[in-house]
Design an enzyme around this catalytic site. Structure first.
Site, short mmCIF file in Angstrom:
data_model
loop_
_atom_site.label_atom_id
_atom_site.label_comp_id
_atom_site.label_asym_id
_atom_site.label_seq_id
_atom_site.Cartn_x
_atom_site.Cartn_y
_atom_site.Cartn_z
N ASP A 16 35.61 35.89 35.14
CA ASP A 16 35.83 35.35 36.48
C ASP A 16 34.65 35.78 37.33
O ASP A 16 34.64 36.84 37.93
CB ASP A 16 37.14 35.87 37.06
CG ASP A 16 37.48 35.18 38.38
OD1 ASP A 16 36.82 34.18 38.71
OD2 ASP A 16 38.41 35.63 39.07
N ILE B 138 45.62 39.13 33.37
CA ILE B 138 45.11 40.28 34.11
C ILE B 138 43.61 40.11 34.32
O ILE B 138 42.87 39.82 33.39
CB ILE B 138 45.35 41.61 33.36
CG1 ILE B 138 46.82 41.76 32.95
CG2 ILE B 138 44.89 42.78 34.22
CD1 ILE B 138 47.79 41.83 34.09
N LYS B 139 43.18 40.30 35.55
CA LYS B 139 41.75 40.33 35.87
C LYS B 139 41.35 41.77 36.13
O LYS B 139 41.95 42.45 36.97
CB LYS B 139 41.46 39.47 37.09
CG LYS B 139 40.01 39.52 37.57
CD LYS B 139 39.81 38.62 38.79
CE LYS B 139 38.43 38.80 39.41
NZ LYS B 139 38.23 37.92 40.59
N THR B 140 40.35 42.24 35.39
CA THR B 140 39.91 43.62 35.55
C THR B 140 38.42 43.70 35.27
O THR B 140 37.75 42.68 35.14
CB THR B 140 40.71 44.56 34.63
OG1 THR B 140 40.45 45.91 34.98
CG2 THR B 140 40.37 44.34 33.17
#
Length: 295
Positions: free
Chosen positions: A252, A204-206
């Site tokens: 990221d 998951i990217k958050t």
């Protein structure tokens, strides 16, 4: 459907207890996956530190030519040695990255409206699984809008990509999208990250926010923190440090690298935090020294 009446506000996250189902594999939540999935995940997350530095330059799929990304062919070769994973569109990879590079690939497979439209939440799956395989992608990145007008179609896109990826042992990276009307609160990110993980996303990217360690504890797969808008280098490194301290398994970074005055040195400084346990102050001193020595 579960009865919503009488639901209590969640609070018992037990943030001091590590995730208990890794089954001797170092990537969170991947202990029971097959060999192919684990191989791709090991291309993303460093076996030594367990973390990753992703470099996102997929902004052009909805923003066009972004400041700092005008010449991908000149910038990307300089940065490849200093990051672990390239997050990009297939067009950028095929035209501006030599195929002999040895880093992970997070392939953007969703697309939608450009920034000239107010609502970006109605995306489609624009890359089929066969082309992702031809690209040798290590994960499939899907923008997912929770709480936006396009939520249902967005979840449908994510599920479609997860199902296709599972057939060919390619992980899915669920990217939590935050619309202009959605607040970046721990309550929202707990909701969004958990939904994406339960639908089957492997990463998951958050975004980082208050009570981030609770978000991490409640999510059964690794969280990678998005860099977001351009910050002063010192502030970006502090955010990176706080993210790792809060349990993130990587950063990221996009604009906070390619819009930095010294992109290579900034990527290296982030790597020091992510892989070598530098503090933000140590990383900023490292950044300044490296930048000064290059003059």
């Amino acid at each position: 459907m579960a009865d919503l009446d009488g639901n209590k506000v969640e609070k018992n996250f037990q943030v001091d207890i590590p995730f208990s189902m890794d089954n001797n594999f170092y990537v969170k939540g991947a202990g029971h996956l097959e060999w192919g999935m684990k191989k791709h995940l090991s291309n993303i997350f460093c076996p030594k530190s367990g973390n990753t530095v992703m470099f996102a330059f997929d902004h052009g799929y909805f923003m066009g030519s972004v400041s700092g990304l005008e010449r991908l062919d000149l910038l990307i070769p300089k940065l490849i040695p200093h990051v672990d994973v390239l997050m990009a569109t297939r067009g950028a990879l095929r035209t501006c990255v030599k195929p002999d590079f040895r880093k992970g690939i997070a392939l953007r497979v969703s697309s939608g409206s450009s920034i000239i439209f107010d609502d970006l939440s109605h995306e489609v799956v624009s890359v089929d699984i066969e082309d992702a395989i031809r690209m040798n992608a290590d994960c499939l990145a899907v923008q997912t809008f929770i709480g936006a007008d396009g939520q249902v179609s967005s979840i449908k896109n994510l599920s479609k990509v997860i199902n296709a990826g599972n057939r060919y042992s390619i992980p899915t990276l669920g990217v939590v999208a935050v619309g202009k009307n959605l607040e970046r609160t721990d309550q929202y990110f707990k909701l969004a990250t958990r939904i994406l993980a339960e639908l089957g996303a492997n990463i998951i990217k958050t975004y980082f926010c208050d009570k981030f360690e609770e978000i991490v504890a409640a999510c059964p797969v690794p969280i990678v923190v998005a860099g977001g808008k351009k910050l002063p280098e010192q502030d970006a490194l502090k955010m990176a440090y706080n993210s790792i301290q809060g349990g993130a398994k990587g950063l990221d970074m996009g604009r906070n690298i390619f819009q930095s005055k010294n992109p290579v040195e900034m990527a290296d400084a982030i790597g020091k935090i992510v892989h070598e346990k530098f503090t933000d102050k140590e990383a900023f001193e490292y950044y300044k020294e490296k930048a000064e020595s290059r003059k």
